[in-house]
Write a protein that holds these residues in place. Structure first.
Motif, PDB file in Angstrom:
ATOM      1  N   CYS A 104      -6.476  -9.962   1.116  1.00 39.32           N
ATOM      2  CA  CYS A 104      -7.060  -9.677  -0.201  1.00 39.32           C
ATOM      3  C   CYS A 104      -7.545  -8.219  -0.254  1.00 39.32           C
ATOM      4  O   CYS A 104      -7.283  -7.496  -1.214  1.00 39.32           O
ATOM      5  CB  CYS A 104      -8.204 -10.658  -0.460  1.00 39.32           C
ATOM      6  SG  CYS A 104      -9.103 -10.339  -1.970  1.00 39.32           S
ATOM      7  N   VAL A 105      -8.224  -7.778   0.816  1.00 38.16           N
ATOM      8  CA  VAL A 105      -8.705  -6.387   0.866  1.00 38.16           C
ATOM      9  C   VAL A 105      -7.517  -5.439   0.716  1.00 38.16           C
ATOM     10  O   VAL A 105      -7.552  -4.464  -0.047  1.00 38.16           O
ATOM     11  CB  VAL A 105      -9.447  -6.095   2.194  1.00 38.16           C
ATOM     12  CG1 VAL A 105      -9.802  -4.612   2.310  1.00 38.16           C
ATOM     13  CG2 VAL A 105     -10.702  -6.946   2.311  1.00 38.16           C
ATOM     14  N   LYS A 106      -6.445  -5.756   1.425  1.00 42.16           N
ATOM     15  CA  LYS A 106      -5.251  -4.893   1.400  1.00 42.16           C
ATOM     16  C   LYS A 106      -4.691  -4.814  -0.034  1.00 42.16           C
ATOM     17  O   LYS A 106      -4.373  -3.722  -0.530  1.00 42.16           O
ATOM     18  CB  LYS A 106      -4.208  -5.464   2.367  1.00 42.16           C
ATOM     19  CG  LYS A 106      -2.902  -4.728   2.397  1.00 42.16           C
ATOM     20  CD  LYS A 106      -1.948  -5.382   3.402  1.00 42.16           C
ATOM     21  CE  LYS A 106      -0.503  -5.018   3.156  1.00 42.16           C
ATOM     22  NZ  LYS A 106       0.100  -5.537   1.941  1.00 42.16           N
ATOM     23  N   GLN A 107      -4.607  -5.979  -0.660  1.00 45.99           N
ATOM     24  CA  GLN A 107      -4.050  -6.004  -2.029  1.00 45.99           C
ATOM     25  C   GLN A 107      -4.903  -5.175  -3.003  1.00 45.99           C
ATOM     26  O   GLN A 107      -4.397  -4.369  -3.771  1.00 45.99           O
ATOM     27  CB  GLN A 107      -4.015  -7.443  -2.563  1.00 45.99           C
ATOM     28  CG  GLN A 107      -3.100  -8.375  -1.834  1.00 45.99           C
ATOM     29  CD  GLN A 107      -2.102  -9.001  -2.806  1.00 45.99           C
ATOM     30  OE1 GLN A 107      -0.955  -8.544  -2.884  1.00 45.99           O
ATOM     31  NE2 GLN A 107      -2.525  -9.987  -3.544  1.00 45.99           N
ATOM     32  N   VAL A 108      -6.232  -5.397  -2.926  1.00 40.04           N
ATOM     33  CA  VAL A 108      -7.110  -4.703  -3.882  1.00 40.04           C
ATOM     34  C   VAL A 108      -7.182  -3.207  -3.543  1.00 40.04           C
ATOM     35  O   VAL A 108      -7.254  -2.368  -4.442  1.00 40.04           O
ATOM     36  CB  VAL A 108      -8.512  -5.357  -3.944  1.00 40.04           C
ATOM     37  CG1 VAL A 108      -9.350  -4.705  -5.034  1.00 40.04           C
ATOM     38  CG2 VAL A 108      -8.403  -6.853  -4.211  1.00 40.04           C
ATOM     39  N   GLU A 110      -4.758  -1.415  -2.491  1.00 33.37           N
ATOM     40  CA  GLU A 110      -3.570  -0.790  -3.106  1.00 33.37           C
ATOM     41  C   GLU A 110      -3.787  -0.555  -4.601  1.00 33.37           C
ATOM     42  O   GLU A 110      -3.394   0.466  -5.150  1.00 33.37           O
ATOM     43  CB  GLU A 110      -2.344  -1.697  -2.898  1.00 33.37           C
ATOM     44  CG  GLU A 110      -1.745  -1.553  -1.504  1.00 33.37           C
ATOM     45  CD  GLU A 110      -0.721  -2.641  -1.172  1.00 33.37           C
ATOM     46  OE1 GLU A 110      -0.456  -2.830   0.029  1.00 33.37           O
ATOM     47  OE2 GLU A 110      -0.211  -3.294  -2.110  1.00 33.37           O
ATOM     48  N   LEU A 111      -4.438  -1.526  -5.247  1.00 36.01           N
ATOM     49  CA  LEU A 111      -4.704  -1.353  -6.684  1.00 36.01           C
ATOM     50  C   LEU A 111      -5.665  -0.186  -6.919  1.00 36.01           C
ATOM     51  O   LEU A 111      -5.474   0.627  -7.824  1.00 36.01           O
ATOM     52  CB  LEU A 111      -5.298  -2.647  -7.277  1.00 36.01           C
ATOM     53  CG  LEU A 111      -4.371  -3.864  -7.286  1.00 36.01           C
ATOM     54  CD1 LEU A 111      -5.101  -5.095  -7.816  1.00 36.01           C
ATOM     55  CD2 LEU A 111      -3.113  -3.607  -8.116  1.00 36.01           C
ATOM     56  N   CYS A 112      -6.699  -0.097  -6.066  1.00 30.07           N
ATOM     57  CA  CYS A 112      -7.672   0.995  -6.227  1.00 30.07           C
ATOM     58  C   CYS A 112      -7.010   2.352  -5.976  1.00 30.07           C
ATOM     59  O   CYS A 112      -7.322   3.350  -6.640  1.00 30.07           O
ATOM     60  CB  CYS A 112      -8.849   0.815  -5.267  1.00 30.07           C
ATOM     61  SG  CYS A 112      -9.870  -0.594  -5.647  1.00 30.07           S
ATOM     62  N   THR A 113      -6.092   2.378  -5.004  1.00 25.05           N
ATOM     63  CA  THR A 113      -5.401   3.634  -4.690  1.00 25.05           C
ATOM     64  C   THR A 113      -4.584   4.092  -5.895  1.00 25.05           C
ATOM     65  O   THR A 113      -4.637   5.254  -6.318  1.00 25.05           O
ATOM     66  CB  THR A 113      -4.457   3.444  -3.470  1.00 25.05           C
ATOM     67  OG1 THR A 113      -5.232   2.932  -2.401  1.00 25.05           O
ATOM     68  CG2 THR A 113      -3.791   4.733  -3.062  1.00 25.05           C
ATOM     69  N   LYS A 114      -3.829   3.144  -6.467  1.00 24.65           N
ATOM     70  CA  LYS A 114      -2.995   3.472  -7.641  1.00 24.65           C
ATOM     71  C   LYS A 114      -3.884   3.874  -8.821  1.00 24.65           C
ATOM     72  O   LYS A 114      -3.614   4.849  -9.527  1.00 24.65           O
ATOM     73  CB  LYS A 114      -2.132   2.235  -7.979  1.00 24.65           C
ATOM     74  CG  LYS A 114      -1.058   2.419  -9.004  1.00 24.65           C
ATOM     75  CD  LYS A 114      -0.174   3.606  -8.808  1.00 24.65           C
ATOM     76  CE  LYS A 114       1.056   3.363  -7.982  1.00 24.65           C
ATOM     77  NZ  LYS A 114       1.907   4.558  -7.843  1.00 24.65           N
ATOM     78  N   ALA A 115      -4.967   3.131  -9.003  1.00 24.12           N
ATOM     79  CA  ALA A 115      -5.883   3.427 -10.119  1.00 24.12           C
ATOM     80  C   ALA A 115      -6.484   4.824  -9.952  1.00 24.12           C
ATOM     81  O   ALA A 115      -6.613   5.577 -10.925  1.00 24.12           O
ATOM     82  CB  ALA A 115      -6.980   2.372 -10.196  1.00 24.12           C
ATOM     83  N   ARG A 116      -6.828   5.184  -8.726  1.00 28.65           N
ATOM     84  CA  ARG A 116      -7.402   6.515  -8.474  1.00 28.65           C
ATOM     85  C   ARG A 116      -6.383   7.605  -8.802  1.00 28.65           C
ATOM     86  O   ARG A 116      -6.707   8.603  -9.448  1.00 28.65           O
ATOM     87  CB  ARG A 116      -7.871   6.613  -7.024  1.00 28.65           C
ATOM     88  CG  ARG A 116      -8.514   7.951  -6.683  1.00 28.65           C
ATOM     89  CD  ARG A 116      -9.276   7.917  -5.379  1.00 28.65           C
ATOM     90  NE  ARG A 116      -8.402   7.600  -4.260  1.00 28.65           N
ATOM     91  CZ  ARG A 116      -8.834   7.315  -3.028  1.00 28.65           C
ATOM     92  NH1 ARG A 116     -10.127   7.298  -2.763  1.00 28.65           N
ATOM     93  NH2 ARG A 116      -7.990   7.031  -2.064  1.00 28.65           N
ATOM     94  N   GLU A 117      -5.147   7.357  -8.382  1.00 27.18           N
ATOM     95  CA  GLU A 117      -4.070   8.325  -8.664  1.00 27.18           C
ATOM     96  C   GLU A 117      -3.939   8.543 -10.182  1.00 27.18           C
ATOM     97  O   GLU A 117      -3.682   9.642 -10.640  1.00 27.18           O
ATOM     98  CB  GLU A 117      -2.774   7.743  -8.090  1.00 27.18           C
ATOM     99  CG  GLU A 117      -1.575   8.639  -8.103  1.00 27.18           C
ATOM    100  CD  GLU A 117      -0.334   7.841  -7.663  1.00 27.18           C
ATOM    101  OE1 GLU A 117      -0.450   6.965  -6.766  1.00 27.18           O
ATOM    102  OE2 GLU A 117       0.741   8.082  -8.245  1.00 27.18           O
ATOM    103  N   TYR A 118      -4.149   7.481 -10.958  1.00 27.27           N
ATOM    104  CA  TYR A 118      -4.002   7.557 -12.416  1.00 27.27           C
ATOM    105  C   TYR A 118      -5.322   7.832 -13.149  1.00 27.27           C
ATOM    106  O   TYR A 118      -5.386   7.735 -14.367  1.00 27.27           O
ATOM    107  CB  TYR A 118      -3.390   6.256 -12.940  1.00 27.27           C
ATOM    108  CG  TYR A 118      -1.938   6.044 -12.557  1.00 27.27           C
ATOM    109  CD1 TYR A 118      -1.125   7.124 -12.211  1.00 27.27           C
ATOM    110  CD2 TYR A 118      -1.380   4.773 -12.561  1.00 27.27           C
ATOM    111  CE1 TYR A 118       0.205   6.939 -11.869  1.00 27.27           C
ATOM    112  CE2 TYR A 118      -0.044   4.573 -12.222  1.00 27.27           C
ATOM    113  CZ  TYR A 118       0.737   5.664 -11.872  1.00 27.27           C
ATOM    114  OH  TYR A 118       2.055   5.470 -11.538  1.00 27.27           O
ATOM    115  N   GLY A 119      -6.365   8.103 -12.382  1.00 24.86           N
ATOM    116  CA  GLY A 119      -7.659   8.427 -13.009  1.00 24.86           C
ATOM    117  C   GLY A 119      -8.288   7.244 -13.724  1.00 24.86           C
ATOM    118  O   GLY A 119      -9.013   7.416 -14.707  1.00 24.86           O
TER     119      GLY A 119
END
Ligand SMILES: Cc1cc2nc3c(=O)[nH]c(=O)nc-3n(C[C@H](O)[C@H](O)[C@H](O)COP(=O)(O)OP(=O)(O)OC[C@H]3O[C@@H](n4cnc5c(N)ncnc54)[C@H](O)[C@@H]3O)c2cc1C
Length: 299
Positions: A104-108, A110-119
């Motif tokens: 679950c940590v890994k999945q979330v 990845e979402l946070c990483t993508k979200a950060r990239e997109y501001g």
């Protein structure tokens, strides 16, 4: 809640799915991501933000969690591509919280990483009390790596003020709500006034520890109370926003927006609409009452 309302909400759970769907349409953007995008664009035109939620929770297999994760990635992609004033809300159980915590940590992550990239930003919804510790643990891990993630705190839980205290080193972005799940009296306040009192106390604490707060409620008493606290504590407008659910109290939403407050609407979409709808209908016995009356022609 009166006995009649209790009866009505029990009956709602026995309703055929198409009937529940008919009455819950107002709370859901539609079955597809396009529906959430269309709804967000309508809100954005008025200067209102959204947070998009892929419906679904408490999944039972990793495959389902992986599928939910890809849908969440698609939400982030479209927020970026269409330049939407929006972010992502997720249910940690939908990301496998109760199946495999590390996964679950890994999945979330990845979402946070993508979200950060997109501001943009990822909000961890809070679920029933069996998940609170794990969601706060998940949040603590992610918060040590990301600024663009935050958690929800429920004012009906007796532990809430303590949680805010304990997280003051990390938790800088909260959504504060009353809480929607049915919890035991030993751990949760039951009276409307106690929950309201704890809500305003928690809000004060959040501002004291320097957090950004999404003030999520349709309760006028709390909205007025929040405005008083904001004035009294001279909280800058960059440190809070009001949040509401799609289909609830749109007049109040528009009024807050017109007064110049930042407002964000929770926009759920997807095929797994049933549990979410039942929760919304239980919250609103008037709508539930209409269903019963229409079906049994009681009026
Ligand atoms: C943006 C947002 C995110 C949320 N996220 C979470 C979460 O992560 N975890 C969680 O446990 N809970 C969440 N909730 C739900 C929340 O905990 C409450 O259950 C819900 O907001 C109702 O509480 P209230 O403060 O609006 O007060 P209430 O006293 O329940 O409602 C105030 C008034 O709003 C109107 N109203 C409220 N609900 C409805 C409805 N469904 N239909 C029509 N009218 C309605 C009624 O007129 C009611 O009198 C969220 C709520 C919001 C607004």
């Amino acid at each position: 809640m009166s006995i009649i309302n209790n009866i009505i909400v029990s009956v709602v759970q026995l309703m055929p799915k198409p009937v529940v769907r008919f009455f819950s349409n107002r709370y859901i953007a539609g079955d597809h991501l396009n529906d959430a995008v269309r709804m967000t664009k309508e809100l954005n035109k008025k200067g209102i933000y959204s947070t998009i939620d892929v419906l679904g929770e408490a999944i039972t297999t990793k495959e389902e969690a992986i599928n939910a994760h890809s849908q969440c990635l698609a939400v982030l992609e479209v927020i970026h591509k269409e330049k939407l004033m929006s972010n992502l809300s997720i249910k940690p159980t939908q990301m496998a919280l109760q199946i495999d915590f590390d996964f679950c940590v890994k999945q979330v992550r990845e979402l946070c990483t993508k979200a950060r990239e997109y501001g943009t930003f990822v909000r961890l919804d809070m679920e029933d009390a069996t998940t609170t510790d794990d969601i706060l643990r998940l949040h603590r891990i992610l918060r040590s790596e990301f600024d663009n993630v935050g958690v929800v705190i429920q004012s009906y839980l007796r532990r809430t003020v303590r949680d805010i205290e304990e997280q003051k080193d990390i938790a800088l972005n909260y959504r504060l709500c009353k809480g929607i799940y049915i919890e035991a009296e030993e751990i949760a306040f039951k009276g409307r006034e106690e929950i309201q009192e704890n809500y305003l106390l928690s809000l004060r604490k959040m501002f004291e520890v320097g957090a950004y707060v999404g003030i999520a409620t349709h309760d006028i008493y709390l909205i007025e109370g929040a405005k008083k606290i904001i004035n009294e504590m001279k909280v800058d407008a960059s440190r809070y926003e009001f949040q509401m659910l799609l289909g609830v109290k749109e007049d109040l939403r528009d009024q807050l927006n017109a007064e110049g407050f930042k407002v964000r609407i929770y926009v759920p979409f997807g095929k797994d609409w049933y549990k979410y709808s039942i929760r919304r209908l239980k919250e609103n016995p008037q709508v539930a009452g209409h269903i019963v009356k229409n079906i049994f022609s009681l009026n």
